[in-house]
Scaffold this active site. Sequence first.
Site, PDB file in Angstrom:
ATOM      1  N   CYS A  94      -3.374   4.068  -8.613  1.00 37.31           N
ATOM      2  CA  CYS A  94      -3.359   5.606  -9.149  1.00 37.31           C
ATOM      3  C   CYS A  94      -4.674   6.207  -8.832  1.00 37.31           C
ATOM      4  O   CYS A  94      -5.378   5.596  -8.116  1.00 37.31           O
ATOM      5  CB  CYS A  94      -3.355   5.429 -10.514  1.00 37.31           C
ATOM      6  SG  CYS A  94      -1.792   4.471 -11.301  1.00 37.31           S
ATOM      7  N   ARG A  98      -2.612   8.258  -3.255  1.00 35.27           N
ATOM      8  CA  ARG A  98      -2.934   7.057  -3.968  1.00 35.27           C
ATOM      9  C   ARG A  98      -1.741   6.745  -5.168  1.00 35.27           C
ATOM     10  O   ARG A  98      -1.421   5.700  -5.701  1.00 35.27           O
ATOM     11  CB  ARG A  98      -4.163   7.187  -4.832  1.00 35.27           C
ATOM     12  CG  ARG A  98      -5.339   7.288  -4.011  1.00 35.27           C
ATOM     13  CD  ARG A  98      -6.532   7.293  -4.719  1.00 35.27           C
ATOM     14  NE  ARG A  98      -6.625   6.086  -5.611  1.00 35.27           N
ATOM     15  CZ  ARG A  98      -7.303   5.025  -5.344  1.00 35.27           C
ATOM     16  NH1 ARG A  98      -7.729   4.857  -3.923  1.00 35.27           N
ATOM     17  NH2 ARG A  98      -7.417   3.924  -5.841  1.00 35.27           N
ATOM     18  N   TRP A 124       0.691   5.875  -9.767  1.00 34.40           N
ATOM     19  CA  TRP A 124       1.658   5.175  -9.194  1.00 34.40           C
ATOM     20  C   TRP A 124       2.157   4.038 -10.202  1.00 34.40           C
ATOM     21  O   TRP A 124       1.365   3.112 -10.334  1.00 34.40           O
ATOM     22  CB  TRP A 124       1.043   4.363  -7.779  1.00 34.40           C
ATOM     23  CG  TRP A 124       1.953   3.609  -7.320  1.00 34.40           C
ATOM     24  CD1 TRP A 124       2.097   2.542  -6.980  1.00 34.40           C
ATOM     25  CD2 TRP A 124       2.856   4.113  -6.269  1.00 34.40           C
ATOM     26  NE1 TRP A 124       3.177   2.077  -6.142  1.00 34.40           N
ATOM     27  CE2 TRP A 124       3.727   3.012  -5.798  1.00 34.40           C
ATOM     28  CE3 TRP A 124       3.553   5.511  -5.851  1.00 34.40           C
ATOM     29  CZ2 TRP A 124       4.620   3.205  -4.929  1.00 34.40           C
ATOM     30  CZ3 TRP A 124       4.623   5.562  -5.051  1.00 34.40           C
ATOM     31  CH2 TRP A 124       4.942   4.380  -4.548  1.00 34.40           C
ATOM     32  N   ASN A 164      -6.963   3.215 -13.726  1.00 32.35           N
ATOM     33  CA  ASN A 164      -6.300   2.694 -12.457  1.00 32.35           C
ATOM     34  C   ASN A 164      -6.572   1.212 -12.474  1.00 32.35           C
ATOM     35  O   ASN A 164      -7.695   0.873 -12.563  1.00 32.35           O
ATOM     36  CB  ASN A 164      -6.911   3.508 -11.202  1.00 32.35           C
ATOM     37  CG  ASN A 164      -6.546   2.707  -9.980  1.00 32.35           C
ATOM     38  OD1 ASN A 164      -5.175   2.230  -9.937  1.00 32.35           O
ATOM     39  ND2 ASN A 164      -7.173   2.556  -9.015  1.00 32.35           N
ATOM     40  N   GLY A 165      -5.569   0.461 -12.206  1.00 27.18           N
ATOM     41  CA  GLY A 165      -5.569  -1.073 -12.105  1.00 27.18           C
ATOM     42  C   GLY A 165      -4.301  -1.723 -12.856  1.00 27.18           C
ATOM     43  O   GLY A 165      -3.530  -0.782 -13.212  1.00 27.18           O
ATOM     44  N   GLU A 210      12.017  -6.647  14.131  1.00 26.72           N
ATOM     45  CA  GLU A 210      11.027  -5.513  13.251  1.00 26.72           C
ATOM     46  C   GLU A 210      10.032  -5.187  14.332  1.00 26.72           C
ATOM     47  O   GLU A 210       9.712  -3.763  14.501  1.00 26.72           O
ATOM     48  CB  GLU A 210      10.323  -6.430  12.174  1.00 26.72           C
ATOM     49  CG  GLU A 210       9.228  -5.491  11.396  1.00 26.72           C
ATOM     50  CD  GLU A 210       9.957  -4.072  10.816  1.00 26.72           C
ATOM     51  OE1 GLU A 210       8.873  -3.368  10.502  1.00 26.72           O
ATOM     52  OE2 GLU A 210      10.867  -3.886  11.172  1.00 26.72           O
ATOM     53  N   LYS A 241       9.342  -1.090  15.183  1.00 28.29           N
ATOM     54  CA  LYS A 241       8.180  -0.306  14.770  1.00 28.29           C
ATOM     55  C   LYS A 241       7.780   0.390  16.147  1.00 28.29           C
ATOM     56  O   LYS A 241       7.260   1.431  15.994  1.00 28.29           O
ATOM     57  CB  LYS A 241       7.100  -1.168  14.630  1.00 28.29           C
ATOM     58  CG  LYS A 241       7.151  -1.925  12.983  1.00 28.29           C
ATOM     59  CD  LYS A 241       6.601  -0.822  12.055  1.00 28.29           C
ATOM     60  CE  LYS A 241       7.665   0.004  11.306  1.00 28.29           C
ATOM     61  NZ  LYS A 241       8.588  -0.811  10.561  1.00 28.29           N
ATOM     62  N   GLU A 296      10.125   3.588  16.576  1.00 32.70           N
ATOM     63  CA  GLU A 296       9.735   4.604  15.557  1.00 32.70           C
ATOM     64  C   GLU A 296       8.603   5.364  15.831  1.00 32.70           C
ATOM     65  O   GLU A 296       8.804   6.642  15.714  1.00 32.70           O
ATOM     66  CB  GLU A 296       9.586   3.949  14.202  1.00 32.70           C
ATOM     67  CG  GLU A 296      10.718   3.358  13.352  1.00 32.70           C
ATOM     68  CD  GLU A 296      10.247   3.037  12.103  1.00 32.70           C
ATOM     69  OE1 GLU A 296      10.358   4.018  11.137  1.00 32.70           O
ATOM     70  OE2 GLU A 296       9.599   1.998  11.818  1.00 32.70           O
ATOM     71  N   HIS A 324      23.304 -13.932  27.957  1.00 33.76           N
ATOM     72  CA  HIS A 324      24.834 -13.380  27.779  1.00 33.76           C
ATOM     73  C   HIS A 324      25.065 -12.063  28.013  1.00 33.76           C
ATOM     74  O   HIS A 324      25.958 -11.251  27.700  1.00 33.76           O
ATOM     75  CB  HIS A 324      25.108 -13.888  26.245  1.00 33.76           C
ATOM     76  CG  HIS A 324      25.004 -15.446  26.097  1.00 33.76           C
ATOM     77  ND1 HIS A 324      25.872 -16.197  26.749  1.00 33.76           N
ATOM     78  CD2 HIS A 324      24.101 -16.033  25.319  1.00 33.76           C
ATOM     79  CE1 HIS A 324      25.702 -17.442  26.443  1.00 33.76           C
ATOM     80  NE2 HIS A 324      24.467 -17.487  25.388  1.00 33.76           N
ATOM     81  N   LYS A 372      10.414   9.406   5.239  1.00 38.10           N
ATOM     82  CA  LYS A 372       9.985   8.056   4.701  1.00 38.10           C
ATOM     83  C   LYS A 372      11.056   7.406   3.914  1.00 38.10           C
ATOM     84  O   LYS A 372      11.214   6.063   3.572  1.00 38.10           O
ATOM     85  CB  LYS A 372       8.855   8.369   3.799  1.00 38.10           C
ATOM     86  CG  LYS A 372       8.259   7.285   3.128  1.00 38.10           C
ATOM     87  CD  LYS A 372       7.739   6.138   4.191  1.00 38.10           C
ATOM     88  CE  LYS A 372       7.122   4.736   3.590  1.00 38.10           C
ATOM     89  NZ  LYS A 372       7.026   3.790   4.799  1.00 38.10           N
TER      90      LYS A 372
HETATM   91  C1  AGP Z   1      10.884   1.567   8.640  1.00 42.88           C
HETATM   92  O1  AGP Z   1       9.598   1.906   9.039  1.00 42.88           O
HETATM   93  C2  AGP Z   1      11.552   2.803   8.688  1.00 42.88           C
HETATM   94  N1  AGP Z   1      10.922   3.861   7.549  1.00 42.88           N
HETATM   95  C3  AGP Z   1      13.112   2.679   7.921  1.00 42.88           C
HETATM   96  O2  AGP Z   1      13.792   1.851   8.806  1.00 42.88           O
HETATM   97  C4  AGP Z   1      13.131   2.001   6.507  1.00 42.88           C
HETATM   98  O3  AGP Z   1      12.888   0.847   6.587  1.00 42.88           O
HETATM   99  C5  AGP Z   1      14.507   2.450   5.926  1.00 42.88           C
HETATM  100  O4  AGP Z   1      14.860   3.721   6.008  1.00 42.88           O
HETATM  101  C6  AGP Z   1      14.611   1.517   4.533  1.00 42.88           C
HETATM  102  O5  AGP Z   1      13.880   2.390   3.576  1.00 42.88           O
HETATM  103  P1  AGP Z   1      14.001   1.428   2.067  1.00 42.88           P
HETATM  104  O6  AGP Z   1      13.161   0.258   2.121  1.00 42.88           O
HETATM  105  O7  AGP Z   1      12.958   2.572   1.409  1.00 42.88           O
HETATM  106  O8  AGP Z   1      15.278   1.529   1.483  1.00 42.88           O
END
Ligand code: AGP
Length: 594
Positions: free
Chosen positions: A2, A27, A71, A97-98, A467, A471, A474, A490, A589
């Site tokens: 927080c 935060r 948070w 905070n904590g 993954e 990354k 993205e 294949h 996000k």
């Molecule tokens: C990952 O870097 C992305 N932001 C996206 O793939 C994310 O993982 C996906 O939208 C799922 O989000 P969530 O974990 O909040 O459900």
Amino acid sequence: MCGIVGYIGEKQAQPVLLNCLGRLEYRGYDSCGIAVLDSSVEVYKDAVRVKALEKAAPKLRGKAGIGHTRWATHGEPSKKNAHPHCGCRGEIAVVHNGVINNYQSLREQLASEGHKLVSDTDTEVIPHLIEKYYDGDLEKAVARALRDIEGSYAIIVLREGEPKLVAARKDTPLVIGIGDRENFIASDVPAVLDYTSRVIYLEDGDIAVVTADSIKVTGEGVRVEREEQKVMWSVEDAQKGGYEHFMLKEIHEQPKVIRDTLGQYISATEPAADLAVVGGDGLEDLLLLACGTSYHAALIGKYLIEELARVPVRVEIASEFNYNGRIAARSRAIVITQSGETADALRVIKRLKEEGCQVITITNVVGSTASRIANQVVYTHAGPEISVAATKTFIAQLIALYWLALPYSQIDISRLDNLMTGLRQLPTKVEQVLDSEAEIAECAGYLAGFDNVFFIGRGINFPVALEGAWKLKEISYIHAEGCAAGELKHGPLALLGKDTPAVAIVARDNNYESMLTNIKEVKARRSPVLAIAEEGDESIGELADWVISVPPVDSIFSPVVNTVALQLLAYYTAKQRGCPIDFPRNLAKSVTVE
Ligand code: AGP
């Protein structure tokens, strides 16, 4: 994590507090509040962002006050759980905070002594303890109250009739901003930089008494001098903790995130969740469902649970499963969603429950919709993640899955002991990966020149390859594909050649020899190879063009160290290509639409 603030001086406190809080919303931002001291302590708080509180709050007069932006960790975001919290008589207000680990027992003790606690938070015990020990000296009462508390804290205390702020910290940051006939207290420097760049960093065990024209710091009851420092950062830089991007800051937070998440599970009295995979009438179906990066965590979860608990696990993409998935009667599902608001994940939780399935959700956001509609919730403790590309929340999800699977493991006790030791050593191992940041940045400089890249892995590191590619896609806009190394021949092998490098994740496990063979296949097509491999692995050094070494860990933990290396690789590749790393095009996000 927080944000807390305090102000005492000649200005009206309210506008100063709200401005400082606005600077700390990175935060935490699920609720906020202020308390201002005039003839009495007036509190205004709600489950809204700072800007909304600023609009709605009545004018509270007074030149001293405290504030908080939250948070949630204990108690979902709501008006009653927002800070500041007060004692029974409303004379003492506290922002914190904590995490207080022994808050349950303190609540019971206080209630038995007649204290009426109104929120679900751990924090509320603090003002009640201070009230209990108060005999005219606020500093003494705070010091006495803190002796009853186990856990981490940064607090600021305000009391009616006492024109001062009392602050204290343990395992959580706290700074004092020095002004001219005014002083500030805050969780982090961005809060005070609009007013001063002169700060004092408090240390663990410090208690500070701050008035408009004096600052007294004691450590273990003895007066101590803390050096004044000048902050040269801009507010934005300071919010990123001196890192250029939130993503890099969040990558570097991962050792602490692992410690915090593990710490929560270890101190919990109950198992993280009931998988019901043993005893009773046994489980027909254990499903893991998620989207994006969380789906990759689910795939790793499958390997973990199958290897440790010897129970078959199905992993499904939530958006696919919503319209096409089938579930058995006696099934249990784990839905992983860091934000807890992803529409596809919420829809699958609702559908699974309608079909009589018990649903556990692993989420990073207390009070999120997923945490409210699932049957059980396992929180990761990664703190707010600002960068769109998930990094620390992914690693925290892996820790949650290790913790979920271990109690059900069918392995011998010595292996279990070794794994518990390995889990506790993970923060240090991740620090070692972070120490090789410069070498990884150099490899990234090379990768940045390509428009197509393959990531290959086997076993528990196949999802890590997915993954790693995710990354890179993205944030660098390079077309990257994750592939099970054994699948290359294949089909995808047709795409490989000198302009399409492969990043190979090579763990020292039962897939090792096969990975070397796959790398030779790739090299035979003249594709450059960048290998992520264990320190001291000479064979890989002879085969690959570039090697990123990671510290040795039990292969079941290799996804953690390998992923952190891949996060840094993606970050520096995107940086080399000048991409808007924290907020890439076309992405959000939290994806709240189907
Ligand atoms: C990952 O870097 C992305 N932001 C996206 O793939 C994310 O993982 C996906 O939208 C799922 O989000 P969530 O974990 O909040 O459900």
